[in-house]
Structures are given as C-alpha cells and as structure tokens.
Design a protein around this motif. Structure first.
Motif, PDB file in Angstrom:
ATOM      1  N   LEU A 186      80.965   7.293  95.096  1.00 37.79           N
ATOM      2  CA  LEU A 186      79.904   6.292  95.077  1.00 37.79           C
ATOM      3  C   LEU A 186      78.531   6.925  95.283  1.00 37.79           C
ATOM      4  O   LEU A 186      77.551   6.215  95.463  1.00 37.79           O
ATOM      5  N   ASP A 187      78.446   8.238  95.243  1.00 31.33           N
ATOM      6  CA  ASP A 187      77.157   8.897  95.434  1.00 31.33           C
ATOM      7  C   ASP A 187      76.253   8.730  94.227  1.00 31.33           C
ATOM      8  O   ASP A 187      75.049   8.948  94.311  1.00 31.33           O
ATOM      9  N   SER A 188      76.826   8.406  93.091  1.00 29.77           N
ATOM     10  CA  SER A 188      76.033   8.259  91.877  1.00 29.77           C
ATOM     11  C   SER A 188      76.614   7.147  91.026  1.00 29.77           C
ATOM     12  O   SER A 188      77.809   6.903  91.020  1.00 29.77           O
ATOM     13  N   LEU A 189      75.743   6.478  90.276  1.00 33.36           N
ATOM     14  CA  LEU A 189      76.194   5.428  89.373  1.00 33.36           C
ATOM     15  C   LEU A 189      76.618   5.985  88.031  1.00 33.36           C
ATOM     16  O   LEU A 189      77.010   5.240  87.147  1.00 33.36           O
ATOM     17  N   LEU A 240      63.271  -1.283  87.881  1.00 37.29           N
ATOM     18  CA  LEU A 240      63.727  -1.442  89.263  1.00 37.29           C
ATOM     19  C   LEU A 240      62.554  -1.437  90.235  1.00 37.29           C
ATOM     20  O   LEU A 240      62.468  -2.269  91.144  1.00 37.29           O
ATOM     21  N   ARG A 241      61.640  -0.490  90.051  1.00 34.16           N
ATOM     22  CA  ARG A 241      60.502  -0.374  90.958  1.00 34.16           C
ATOM     23  C   ARG A 241      59.580  -1.589  90.844  1.00 34.16           C
ATOM     24  O   ARG A 241      59.093  -2.110  91.858  1.00 34.16           O
ATOM     25  N   ALA A 242      59.346  -2.048  89.626  1.00 35.64           N
ATOM     26  CA  ALA A 242      58.411  -3.158  89.424  1.00 35.64           C
ATOM     27  C   ALA A 242      58.986  -4.483  89.914  1.00 35.64           C
ATOM     28  O   ALA A 242      58.251  -5.337  90.428  1.00 35.64           O
ATOM     29  N   ILE A 246      62.264  -0.962  94.608  1.00 36.23           N
ATOM     30  CA  ILE A 246      63.125   0.130  95.058  1.00 36.23           C
ATOM     31  C   ILE A 246      63.328   1.105  93.895  1.00 36.23           C
ATOM     32  O   ILE A 246      63.189   0.734  92.723  1.00 36.23           O
ATOM     33  N   SER A 247      63.650   2.325  94.252  1.00 38.86           N
ATOM     34  CA  SER A 247      63.938   3.321  93.221  1.00 38.86           C
ATOM     35  C   SER A 247      65.423   3.282  92.873  1.00 38.86           C
ATOM     36  O   SER A 247      66.223   2.628  93.562  1.00 38.86           O
ATOM     37  N   GLY A 248      65.772   4.013  91.821  1.00 36.77           N
ATOM     38  CA  GLY A 248      67.177   4.089  91.451  1.00 36.77           C
ATOM     39  C   GLY A 248      68.021   4.698  92.553  1.00 36.77           C
ATOM     40  O   GLY A 248      69.143   4.258  92.820  1.00 36.77           O
ATOM     41  N   THR A 249      67.478   5.718  93.217  1.00 38.46           N
ATOM     42  CA  THR A 249      68.207   6.370  94.312  1.00 38.46           C
ATOM     43  C   THR A 249      68.423   5.410  95.473  1.00 38.46           C
ATOM     44  O   THR A 249      69.509   5.363  96.066  1.00 38.46           O
ATOM     45  N   GLN A 250      67.400   4.637  95.804  1.00 33.67           N
ATOM     46  CA  GLN A 250      67.538   3.655  96.884  1.00 33.67           C
ATOM     47  C   GLN A 250      68.562   2.582  96.521  1.00 33.67           C
ATOM     48  O   GLN A 250      69.350   2.156  97.379  1.00 33.67           O
ATOM     49  N   PHE A 251      68.538   2.167  95.272  1.00 30.70           N
ATOM     50  CA  PHE A 251      69.507   1.164  94.847  1.00 30.70           C
ATOM     51  C   PHE A 251      70.929   1.698  94.978  1.00 30.70           C
ATOM     52  O   PHE A 251      71.835   0.992  95.444  1.00 30.70           O
ATOM     53  N   GLU A 252      71.151   2.932  94.571  1.00 26.19           N
ATOM     54  CA  GLU A 252      72.478   3.535  94.689  1.00 26.19           C
ATOM     55  C   GLU A 252      72.933   3.560  96.131  1.00 26.19           C
ATOM     56  O   GLU A 252      74.096   3.253  96.437  1.00 26.19           O
TER      57      GLU A 252
END
Length: 343
Positions: A186-189, A240-242, A246-252
């Motif tokens: 689950l560390d990456s999508l 995601l940011r707009a 959140i960033s993609g990393t934060q979402f993950e």
C-alpha cells in the motif's frame, strides 16, 4: 465475491472502428436493440435466440442511474455491446485476450463492450447487470477525460466502485488478503495487475477503495470538480491539489491508513467484541425474563395445590353421611331405651 468483479478494460488502439463493428456484428448476431444513456446511443447486438436478453439489457441501460462525477455527454456518441452466444464467439470477439475469469471486456477507444450471454465459469447471465454498468463506466470515464492517460488504479477502481461492486463481500476478501499477505503493497497506488484471479480481484478492490475514499474526502460536488479540473489541466496531481488541497503522496498516505483501519482485522475484532457483548446482554435479559416466568408458574402451582388437612381426604359428602350414622347410637337412650326401662 461474485465473478462480476472480475472484468477487464482493454485500452484499445484500434483505428478501424467501423470495420471492427461490422465484423463483430457478424460474430455476435444480426439482432440489434437500442438504448440511450448520458446522451449516448448504445447498440446491443445479439443472436436472434438471445433477443429476450438483448431487450432486457436495453431496458437496464435505459434505467441506469447517473455515473458519479461524470456530466451528461456534450456530444452524443455511440457504444456497441456485443452479446456472445458461446465461448467461441466470446473469444473471437475479444481476440482471445480475456483471461478465463473475465466476465466482460471494454475497449474504451472504440466504445465496444463484449459480454458472455451464456452461463459459464466467467459469470452467470443473472449477474451481468452490474457488469454492464461497470464496462459502460470504463468507456464513459475515458470519453470524459478524452486524450488523457488515466492510471490503471483509477479507471478500474472507478468502474468497480460506480457499479456498486465494493460491497460487504469485498471487505471480507480484503481482510483475508491482508491476513494471508496477498494484498499488494500500500506504499504506492501504482498497483500491479497480476493475471491470477485471486490476486487480480484484490487489486480491483483496493483500487475501488481508493476511488471511494477520494469521493468521501468532500461533498459530491468536490468529486465532480476534481474530474473537471483533471480534464482541463490534464494532470491528476494538479486536480488533487486544487480540489482537495493535498498532494498525490499525501493522498496515498491517508488512503493507506484508511484501508488498514476499515478493512484490517483489528476493526473486525473490535466489531466482533461489540457483537458478542450485544449477544451477551440479550442472553442475560432472556435468562432474567425466563426466571421471572418460572417463578410465576411455580407460584400458580403452589396456589392450586390441595391443603395438607385430612378433611380433604374425607370429602364433604362422606363427612355428612358419617355424622347421620352416629345419631342412632346416641338414640339408644331415646324412646326405645325408655320403653325398655318402663317394662
């Protein structure tokens, strides 16, 4: 989980769509029914002996609820659903590219869907309803984000989630996957999509949980705005940011914690403890009620018991007869006795 989860989306690079449609029609059959969804025209092709099923699919498509986040198509397009009458026709229509467990095939670029109109190890005909919606979601999403490269986790997850296939059974599959270490990292999508049925199923469910979690980060309008921003900017990260800040990393990271919390065994154990506590309370209440009922019955029995007095055994009638018999004995000193003495 039913096999309807196990559907495949082919990102087709076919350019001769018209020729392919004509060839597919010859394979699937000559009958065609028409339905409309999101402004698109959907043609359902089948053999004559599958006409009843074809009409049923047309009614189902016509009554489907809107797909989350996707507006009505601005420019009407055509989709073609081909109902394969047997395994040979299914393989011919999919060019042998579908695994044995694949319940449906979607080719987003050409707007073509292939479904097995026969019961087999792929699926049963009765289970094809959600599969139809699943495959249409693939094509509608790709058309909405036309020209963009959609990550595999999002397109598969959106199709599974929007078709209602992330159900309670799915939660059990995810728990078992975590318990047996079959779940991908689950560390990456960037999930791998193995060809094995069980591993692929877990990948589909995890991707669906990611899309569902994204949808729950805000009101439905936020998800709509996210897809629109993605379409305009061409960037998932920017969308995601707009939209969600959140960033993609934060979402993950957030999604990973969410999955472990909601589908891990700790939650199951906690829920199990609550269930057993509830069952225990109910059992105690039932025991108390039963004891009260038994006490009332015992009191009623004691109230109806005969007294211990010997008078009970004589009976009133017998007691009266006995009293009459004693009277003559006392009468020996009566008139007869007096006569005897007088003589």
């Amino acid at each position: 989980m039913r096999r309807l989860l196990l559907t495949i989306a082919f990102v087709s690079s076919l350019t001769h769509t018209v020729g392919l449609s004509a060839q597919a029609t010859r394979i699937a059959g000559e009958r065609t029914d028409t339905a409309y969804f999101r402004g698109d025209t959907i043609f359902i092709h089948s053999a004559t002996d599958r006409s009843a099923l074809s009409r049923e699919f047309a009614r189902y498509v016509q009554s489907m609820r809107a797909l989350p986040g996707l507006p009505k198509a601005a420019t009407p397009r055509a989709m073609h659903i081909y109902l394969a009458s047997d395994e040979g026709a299914f393989r011919a229509l999919t060019r042998g590219g579908a695994p044995h467990w694949g319940a449906g095939i979607a080719m987003p670029d050409s707007g073509i869907i292939v479904l097995p109109a026969y019961s087999s190890e792929r699926t049963s005909v009765e289970s094809l309803g959600p599969v139809v919606r699943h495959e249409i979601a693939h094509i509608a999403l790709q058309q909405s984000l036309e020209g963009l490269r959609i990550p595999r986790w999002f397109t598969e997850g959106y199709a599974v989630w929007s078709a209602g296939q992330l159900d309670p059974d799915a939660a059990w599959h995810l728990r078992i996957a975590f318990l047996t270490d079959r779940a991908p990292s689950l560390d990456s999508l960037a999930l791998d999509w193995p060809r094995g049925e069980l591993d692929a199923r877990v990948a589909y469910l995890l991707s669906a949980s990611a899309v569902a979690y994204l949808y729950e980060l805000g009101p439905p309008e936020s998800f709509n705005a996210f897809l629109e921003k993605w379409r305009q900017s061409g960037s998932l990260e920017e969308a995601l940011r707009a939209t969600y800040l959140i960033s993609g990393t934060q979402f993950e990271r957030l999604w990973s914690a969410h999955v472990r919390k909601n589908y891990g065994w700790l939650l199951f154990i906690a829920q199990g403890a609550v269930v057993w506590l509830f069952i225990t309370i109910i059992a105690i209440v039932l025991i108390i009620l039963r004891r009260r009922r038994d006490r009332r019955r015992l009191a009623d029995l004691r109230h109806s018991e005969p007294p211990d007095s010997p008078a009970y055994w004589l009976g009133e009638e017998e007691h009266a007869d006995g009293a009459g018999d004693e009277a003559p004995a006392d009468g020996l000193t009566g008139e007869h006795g007096s006569d005897k003495l007088a003589t």
